[in-house]
Design a protein around this motif. Structure first.
Motif, PDB file in Angstrom:
ATOM      1  N   GLY A  16       0.788  -1.236   0.000  1.00  0.00           N
ATOM      2  CA  GLY A  16       0.000   0.000   0.000  1.00  0.00           C
ATOM      3  C   GLY A  16       0.811   1.273   0.000  1.00  0.00           C
ATOM      4  N   ASP A  17       1.984   1.236   0.570  1.00  0.00           N
ATOM      5  CA  ASP A  17       2.842   2.417   0.632  1.00  0.00           C
ATOM      6  C   ASP A  17       3.678   2.480  -0.645  1.00  0.00           C
ATOM      7  N   PRO A  18       3.492   3.505  -1.481  1.00  0.00           N
ATOM      8  CA  PRO A  18       4.253   3.594  -2.730  1.00  0.00           C
ATOM      9  C   PRO A  18       5.769   3.575  -2.540  1.00  0.00           C
ATOM     10  N   ILE A  26       9.408  -0.386 -10.588  1.00  0.00           N
ATOM     11  CA  ILE A  26       9.356   0.968 -11.151  1.00  0.00           C
ATOM     12  C   ILE A  26       9.922   0.978 -12.565  1.00  0.00           C
ATOM     13  N   GLU A  27      11.032   0.300 -12.763  1.00  0.00           N
ATOM     14  CA  GLU A  27      11.643   0.257 -14.093  1.00  0.00           C
ATOM     15  C   GLU A  27      10.729  -0.439 -15.100  1.00  0.00           C
ATOM     16  N   ALA A  28      10.121  -1.547 -14.701  1.00  0.00           N
ATOM     17  CA  ALA A  28       9.223  -2.267 -15.613  1.00  0.00           C
ATOM     18  C   ALA A  28       8.012  -1.409 -15.979  1.00  0.00           C
ATOM     19  N   ILE A  29       7.448  -0.705 -15.004  1.00  0.00           N
ATOM     20  CA  ILE A  29       6.304   0.168 -15.276  1.00  0.00           C
ATOM     21  C   ILE A  29       6.721   1.284 -16.226  1.00  0.00           C
ATOM     22  N   SER A  30       7.892   1.852 -16.006  1.00  0.00           N
ATOM     23  CA  SER A  30       8.337   2.964 -16.855  1.00  0.00           C
ATOM     24  C   SER A  30       8.585   2.521 -18.294  1.00  0.00           C
ATOM     25  N   GLN A  31       8.966   1.274 -18.509  1.00  0.00           N
ATOM     26  CA  GLN A  31       9.223   0.766 -19.857  1.00  0.00           C
ATOM     27  C   GLN A  31       7.967   0.235 -20.545  1.00  0.00           C
ATOM     28  N   SER A  53       0.493   4.759  -9.040  1.00  0.00           N
ATOM     29  CA  SER A  53       0.030   5.870  -9.886  1.00  0.00           C
ATOM     30  C   SER A  53       1.134   6.874 -10.236  1.00  0.00           C
ATOM     31  N   LYS A  54       2.069   7.068  -9.362  1.00  0.00           N
ATOM     32  CA  LYS A  54       3.166   8.015  -9.612  1.00  0.00           C
ATOM     33  C   LYS A  54       3.972   7.633 -10.856  1.00  0.00           C
ATOM     34  N   TRP A  55       4.009   6.351 -11.184  1.00  0.00           N
ATOM     35  CA  TRP A  55       4.824   5.872 -12.300  1.00  0.00           C
ATOM     36  C   TRP A  55       4.004   5.515 -13.537  1.00  0.00           C
ATOM     37  N   ILE A  56       2.684   5.614 -13.444  1.00  0.00           N
ATOM     38  CA  ILE A  56       1.837   5.323 -14.615  1.00  0.00           C
ATOM     39  C   ILE A  56       1.591   6.650 -15.333  1.00  0.00           C
ATOM     40  N   THR A  57       2.429   6.940 -16.291  1.00  0.00           N
ATOM     41  CA  THR A  57       2.371   8.221 -16.987  1.00  0.00           C
ATOM     42  C   THR A  57       1.262   8.225 -18.045  1.00  0.00           C
TER      43      THR A  57
END
Length: 188
Positions: A16-18, A26-31, A53-57
């Motif tokens: 729950g804590d980002p 984080i890297e996989a989400i960013s790619q 959500s912070k990394w889902i652009t």
């Protein structure tokens, strides 16, 4: 496109804590070009997507997939099959796909059912799993207590539905000096 030339990445985003999301997640989400995540109904949001959500652009396609929280096994299996088809369809369209789940990707997780379904129906599809921090490890850290020490027994189980079975598990743990972690408390 050849399905074996791309992959689906199943990602545990933590409890729950980002700030507890791993660097690999984080890297996989960013790619990724497509970020999929479970929703319990079409009228609710995804906790996994909120955590990440912070990394889902805005350049990423969001793909909510229905994972109903129901007792009906057939209905759940139909949802897993439909979700796996949607993910594979995105891969076949050349997308780099990640699927987010709360907690760890391999422990009582929606992504575990996708892993099994995709492996069974689409064995040529590459799947990568990025683990996440599970809730009981995070809770032990918050409480500043070790979860278990070297010679201690640790039992991790979903909470029994039957109160008598729960009492039996607790009594057995007391008798054996066993630490129990009860997950999936839900309506129990």
């Amino acid at each position: 496109m050849n399905i074996s030339s791309t992959e689906i990445t199943l990602i545990g985003v933590g409890p729950g804590d980002p700030s507890l999301i791993t660097l690999a997640a984080i890297e996989a989400i960013s790619q990724a070009t497509v970020v999929a995540y479970p929703i319990p109904s079409y009228y609710t949001e995804s906790l996994a997507a909120q955590i990440a959500s912070k990394w889902i652009t805005k350049d990423k396609k969001r793909l909510p997939l229905l994972f109903p929280m129901v007792d009906n096994v057939s209905q759940r299996k139909d949802a897993w099959l439909e979700a796996s088809k949607n993910l594979v369809r995105e891969v076949l369209n050349g997308q780099k796909v990640v699927f987010l789940c709360q907690g760890d990707a391999s422990l009582f997780s929606s992504s575990s059912y996708l892993l099994l379904e995709i492996t069974k129906k689409y064995p040529e599809c590459n799947i990568k799993v990025i683990p996440g921090i599970n809730s009981f490890s995070a809770a032990a850290a918050l409480g500043k207590l070790p979860l278990a020490l070297q010679d201690e027994q640790l039992l991790i189980i979903p909470t029994p539905s039957n109160p008598e079975k729960l009492e039996e598990v607790i009594q057995e743990a007391i008798a054996n000096s066993r630490i129990i972690v009860l997950l999936k408390l839900g309506r129990k």
